[in-house]
Design a protein around this motif. Structure first.
Motif, mmCIF file in Angstrom:
data_model
loop_
_atom_site.group_PDB
_atom_site.id
_atom_site.type_symbol
_atom_site.label_atom_id
_atom_site.label_comp_id
_atom_site.label_asym_id
_atom_site.label_seq_id
_atom_site.Cartn_x
_atom_site.Cartn_y
_atom_site.Cartn_z
ATOM 1 N N THR A 79 0.820 -1.203 0.000
ATOM 2 C CA THR A 79 0.000 0.000 0.000
ATOM 3 C C THR A 79 0.857 1.258 0.000
ATOM 4 O O THR A 79 0.630 2.176 -0.792
ATOM 5 C CB THR A 79 -0.942 0.006 1.222
ATOM 6 O OG1 THR A 79 -1.721 -1.191 1.192
ATOM 7 C CG2 THR A 79 -1.844 1.221 1.218
ATOM 8 N N ARG A 80 1.840 1.322 0.881
ATOM 9 C CA ARG A 80 2.681 2.517 0.979
ATOM 10 C C ARG A 80 3.409 2.773 -0.341
ATOM 11 O O ARG A 80 3.483 3.901 -0.815
ATOM 12 C CB ARG A 80 3.667 2.372 2.121
ATOM 13 C CG ARG A 80 4.539 3.626 2.271
ATOM 14 C CD ARG A 80 5.361 3.608 3.518
ATOM 15 N NE ARG A 80 4.412 3.733 4.632
ATOM 16 C CZ ARG A 80 4.663 3.350 5.866
ATOM 17 N NH1 ARG A 80 5.821 2.838 6.167
ATOM 18 N NH2 ARG A 80 3.768 3.493 6.818
ATOM 19 N N LYS A 81 3.945 1.722 -0.972
ATOM 20 C CA LYS A 81 4.660 1.882 -2.241
ATOM 21 C C LYS A 81 3.717 2.407 -3.328
ATOM 22 O O LYS A 81 4.082 3.309 -4.085
ATOM 23 C CB LYS A 81 5.262 0.539 -2.679
ATOM 24 C CG LYS A 81 5.797 0.546 -4.107
ATOM 25 C CD LYS A 81 7.280 0.398 -4.156
ATOM 26 C CE LYS A 81 7.812 0.257 -5.544
ATOM 27 N NZ LYS A 81 7.779 1.437 -6.361
ATOM 28 N N VAL A 82 2.510 1.873 -3.379
ATOM 29 C CA VAL A 82 1.534 2.328 -4.379
ATOM 30 C C VAL A 82 1.192 3.794 -4.142
ATOM 31 O O VAL A 82 1.118 4.586 -5.093
ATOM 32 C CB VAL A 82 0.270 1.438 -4.348
ATOM 33 C CG1 VAL A 82 -0.843 2.041 -5.196
ATOM 34 C CG2 VAL A 82 0.596 0.031 -4.818
ATOM 35 N N GLN A 83 0.992 4.169 -2.893
ATOM 36 C CA GLN A 83 0.680 5.560 -2.583
ATOM 37 C C GLN A 83 1.837 6.487 -2.953
ATOM 38 O O GLN A 83 1.620 7.575 -3.491
ATOM 39 C CB GLN A 83 0.334 5.701 -1.100
ATOM 40 C CG GLN A 83 -0.988 5.053 -0.746
ATOM 41 C CD GLN A 83 -1.222 4.975 0.752
ATOM 42 O OE1 GLN A 83 -0.292 5.022 1.548
ATOM 43 N NE2 GLN A 83 -2.492 4.838 1.133
ATOM 44 N N GLU A 84 3.052 6.061 -2.695
ATOM 45 C CA GLU A 84 4.220 6.869 -3.059
ATOM 46 C C GLU A 84 4.345 7.006 -4.572
ATOM 47 O O GLU A 84 4.608 8.097 -5.089
ATOM 48 C CB GLU A 84 5.490 6.257 -2.470
ATOM 49 C CG GLU A 84 5.581 6.375 -0.963
ATOM 50 C CD GLU A 84 6.699 5.531 -0.353
ATOM 51 O OE1 GLU A 84 7.374 4.778 -1.095
ATOM 52 O OE2 GLU A 84 6.880 5.617 0.873
ATOM 53 N N ALA A 87 1.769 9.405 -5.850
ATOM 54 C CA ALA A 87 2.146 10.791 -5.566
ATOM 55 C C ALA A 87 3.160 11.302 -6.589
ATOM 56 O O ALA A 87 3.080 12.443 -7.044
ATOM 57 C CB ALA A 87 2.704 10.907 -4.150
ATOM 58 N N VAL A 88 4.096 10.445 -6.975
ATOM 59 C CA VAL A 88 5.098 10.822 -7.985
ATOM 60 C C VAL A 88 4.413 11.087 -9.323
ATOM 61 O O VAL A 88 4.693 12.085 -9.991
ATOM 62 C CB VAL A 88 6.178 9.721 -8.126
ATOM 63 C CG1 VAL A 88 7.050 9.967 -9.345
ATOM 64 C CG2 VAL A 88 7.019 9.635 -6.871
ATOM 65 N N ARG A 90 1.242 11.917 -9.846
ATOM 66 C CA ARG A 90 0.444 13.143 -9.735
ATOM 67 C C ARG A 90 1.332 14.387 -9.816
ATOM 68 O O ARG A 90 0.950 15.389 -10.422
ATOM 69 C CB ARG A 90 -0.365 13.146 -8.444
ATOM 70 C CG ARG A 90 -1.616 12.306 -8.522
ATOM 71 C CD ARG A 90 -2.536 12.556 -7.340
ATOM 72 N NE ARG A 90 -1.942 12.208 -6.058
ATOM 73 C CZ ARG A 90 -1.917 10.993 -5.531
ATOM 74 N NH1 ARG A 90 -2.477 9.994 -6.166
ATOM 75 N NH2 ARG A 90 -1.357 10.773 -4.353
ATOM 76 N N ALA A 91 2.512 14.310 -9.226
ATOM 77 C CA ALA A 91 3.426 15.448 -9.241
ATOM 78 C C ALA A 91 3.905 15.765 -10.659
ATOM 79 O O ALA A 91 4.192 16.919 -10.975
ATOM 80 C CB ALA A 91 4.632 15.174 -8.339
ATOM 81 N N ARG A 92 3.932 14.748 -11.494
ATOM 82 C CA ARG A 92 4.329 14.952 -12.902
ATOM 83 C C ARG A 92 3.179 15.506 -13.728
ATOM 84 O O ARG A 92 3.344 15.835 -14.890
ATOM 85 C CB ARG A 92 4.770 13.629 -13.532
ATOM 86 C CG ARG A 92 6.081 13.137 -13.075
ATOM 87 C CD ARG A 92 6.483 11.944 -13.900
ATOM 88 N NE ARG A 92 7.303 11.065 -13.115
ATOM 89 C CZ ARG A 92 7.321 9.750 -13.204
ATOM 90 N NH1 ARG A 92 6.554 9.132 -14.068
ATOM 91 N NH2 ARG A 92 8.096 9.038 -12.435
ATOM 92 N N GLY A 93 1.966 15.491 -13.164
ATOM 93 C CA GLY A 93 0.804 15.992 -13.887
ATOM 94 C C GLY A 93 0.113 14.929 -14.721
ATOM 95 O O GLY A 93 -0.728 15.246 -15.544
ATOM 96 N N ALA A 94 0.450 13.658 -14.514
ATOM 97 C CA ALA A 94 -0.207 12.581 -15.263
ATOM 98 C C ALA A 94 -1.538 12.257 -14.609
ATOM 99 O O ALA A 94 -1.728 12.434 -13.420
ATOM 100 C CB ALA A 94 0.671 11.337 -15.271
#
Length: 95
Positions: A79-84, A87-88, A90-94
């Motif tokens: 779960t934590r890896k998927v959430q991280e 987040a990456v 989303r930060a790229r705007g995808a």
């Protein structure tokens, strides 16, 4: 999960289950040059097949858990890896 139905653009779009993914698929297949249409189709067919398989595994796991049994298979909580990773992305705007 094999329904015996041939894959079509509509079936792939439906199998993706997410409006965002369906839109992305439609955009890619619609913009692909003629010589690349089959490659794009095959790519998204694979994504749709894996999505349907994951949904089926999830249903089986939920049914086993609801029946009070053990969830079948070996499970690793990522779960934590998927959430991280999300987040990456989303930060790229995808999407």
């Amino acid at each position: 999960m094999n329904t015996g139905q041939p894959w079509s653009i509509e079936r792939i779009r439906d199998a993706l289950g997410s409006p965002d993914l369906s839109h992305r698929f439609s955009r890619e297949i619609g913009r692909a040059p003629a010589h690349e249409v089959l490659t794009v189709f095959a790519k998204w067919q694979g994504i749709a097949e894996r999505t349907l398989a994951a949904v089926e595994r999830g249903r089986q796991a939920a049914a086993a858990q609801a029946a009070g049994g053990e969830v079948p298979g070996d499970w690793i909580d990522i779960t934590r890896k998927v959430q991280e990773d999300a987040a990456v992305v989303r930060a790229r705007g995808a999407a």
